[in-house]
Write an enzyme that holds these catalytic residues in place. Structure first.
Site, PDB file in Angstrom:
ATOM      1  CB  SER A 141      -0.904   0.012   1.232  1.00 25.29           C
ATOM      2  OG  SER A 141      -1.663  -1.169   1.284  1.00 25.29           O
ATOM      3  N   GLY A 347     -25.720 -25.615   0.853  1.00 24.42           N
ATOM      4  CA  GLY A 347     -24.514 -26.450   0.905  1.00 24.42           C
ATOM      5  C   GLY A 347     -23.834 -26.568  -0.445  1.00 24.42           C
ATOM      6  CD  GLU A 370      -4.585  -2.948 -11.155  1.00 26.07           C
ATOM      7  OE1 GLU A 370      -5.095  -1.890 -11.551  1.00 26.07           O
ATOM      8  OE2 GLU A 370      -4.459  -3.960 -11.853  1.00 26.07           O
TER       9      GLU A 370
END
Ligand SMILES: Cc1cc2nc3c(=O)[nH]c(=O)nc-3n(C[C@H](O)[C@H](O)[C@H](O)COP(=O)(O)OP(=O)(O)OC[C@H]3O[C@@H](n4cnc5c(N)ncnc54)[C@H](O)[C@@H]3O)c2cc1C
Length: 395
Positions: A141, A347, A370
């Site tokens: 980041s 399920g 991104e």
């Protein structure tokens, strides 16, 4: 069944060529991608790149008709439509379409004529696989903190350090690598280089397995000499080039998320309408209808933001805030839509190989790469405050 994807092609964001493209790619994807092969992920990805190239779809990710591109600039709406349609059928096909554009985006945007001539035609035809190498173990980041160094040495730069999470790592023919050249601290001291995969000193240090498999690796550069002619743009301009590239492709990540969500919606509708319980169908219950209504509304909100951002970029306007809004809303919304689809399946929804189970795995990393969702929120928040300061005449 009503096809929400082709219905949306009537929206005013599109021009006639987009409407044709949307229908064509939708038909191509349905005809070519429904039958998954049994190859390993590298082989499947290479095959998909070749097929997408041969069909002409990769040309949309490359700018410059002289270099094999579809147009002189990248048509963002076209790239988004392609990704949305492919993602509805196959996450790997979407990946195979997106990565050549992202990997070669810096060359399209800032490369020299010689670099464009050497790399772009092969990317556009599917003959060469590109990769975008920005992230590092300690710089994800906070990407301006990247540490991989490029030291000038005669007519070359010597690269030292690691890149990680590199999509197409291991199968790429070349990598666009962002390295610290040190002209200034932080973001202003980074330059971009094209590094051919067979350059001595570049090795694949580790292949990384993720929940929705695709080629991914950590790269190691040790005494890796790259000629100065392989630098993209000016020294110290690399960070700007990386951000411009992401500005083009970030909206398309949102489009891929939208494709996953649309597929989950289709699957959930079919299942709810056919699953019998309590002497009725699951879709007869208002609780189910409320769930379906929320899913459809989330999808339309995301679609409007995606194509607003794509349209705005195609008008030559800045889309930093709009692309962030599109990515945040589409990826977070798709996760909710797919989760609701899994719930509707009961399920069966968590059985390996079931489409909604696959989508549940496919969507997860789009909220991280991104720019994670939190980073998109910061981009939007900062842009709002910048707008306020500008309106008050503050610097
Ligand atoms: C499947 C996949 C493919 C990828 N492909 C590529 C590629 O091709 N090329 C490439 O260069 N990179 C690629 N990446 C890397 C990707 O861009 C990074 O994973 C991403 O930027 C996040 O960096 P990080 O993983 O180091 O997480 P970190 O930076 O450690 O962030 C962890 C988390 O912290 C939170 N966060 C971040 N900033 C803030 C903040 N300011 N405030 C509050 N919370 C915050 C977010 O939730 C974030 O997810 C890929 C990643 C994945 C998972």
């Amino acid at each position: 069944m009503v096809d929400a994807f082709t219905d949306a092609l009537d929206w005013p964001f599109f021009e006639p060529r987009h409407r044709t493209l949307g229908r064509d790619i939708s038909a191509w994807a349905a005809a070519h991608l429904r039958h998954a092969g049994h190859e390993d992920v590298d082989t499947a990805c290479r095959r998909l790149v070749r097929e997408l190239g041969a069909a002409g779809w990769l040309r949309y990710g490359v700018g410059g008709t002289a270099y094999g591109g579809h147009g002189d600039a990248i048509d963002t709406r076209a790239v988004c439509l392609l990704r949305e349609a492919l993602a509805r059928e196959s996450g790997l096909a979407d990946f195979a379409l997106a990565m050549p554009g992202l990997g070669s985006g810096a060359i399209t945007l800032a490369g020299s004529d010689a670099q464009k001539e050497r790399y772009l035609p092969r990317v556009a035809s599917g003959e060469a696989i590109a990769a975008f190498a920005l992230s590092e173990p300690d710089a994800g980041s906070d990407v301006a903190a990247l540490a991989l160094s490029a030291r000038a040495d005669g007519d070359a730069f010597v690269l030292e350090g690691d890149k990680t999470w590199i999509s197409n790592g291991g199968i790429a023919d070349f990598y666009v690598v962002f390295a610290r050249t040190g002209e200034a601290p932080g973001a202003r001291g980074i330059s971009a280089f094209i590094v051919d995969a067979d350059t001595p000193g570049l090795v694949i240090a580790e292949r990384i397995d993720v929940i929705a498999p695709h080629p991914l690796a950590r790269l190691r550069f040790s005494n890796c000499r790259v000629p100065i002619s392989q630098r993209i743009g000016e020294a110290g301009e690399g960070f700007k080039v990386a951000m411009r590239t992401l500005d083009v492709f970030r909206t398309s990540v949102a489009a891929a998320a939208l494709g996953f969500a649309r597929r989950a919606m289709d699957e959930a509708l079919q299942r709810a309408a056919s699953r019998k319980m309590f002497n009725q169908h699951l879709s007869d219950f208002q609780l189910t209808q409320a769930k379906l209504a929320q899913m459809a509304t989330t999808i339309d909100s995301a679609a409007l933001l995606v194509y607003r951002a794509a349209w705005q970029r195609d008008q030559g306007r800045s889309v930093t805030r709009e692309a962030a809004m599109a990515k945040l809303t589409a990826t977070e919304g798709a996760q909710q839509v797919i989760d609701a689809a899994v719930q509707i399946f009961g399920g069966q929804g968590v059985v390996s190989g079931e489409t909604v189970e696959r989508l549940y795995r496919e969507i997860r990393s789009l909220r991280i790469y991104e720019g994670a969702s939190e980073v998109q929120q910061l981009i939007i928040g900062r842009d709002l405050l910048k707008g306020l300061a500008a309106s008050e005449g503050k610097p």
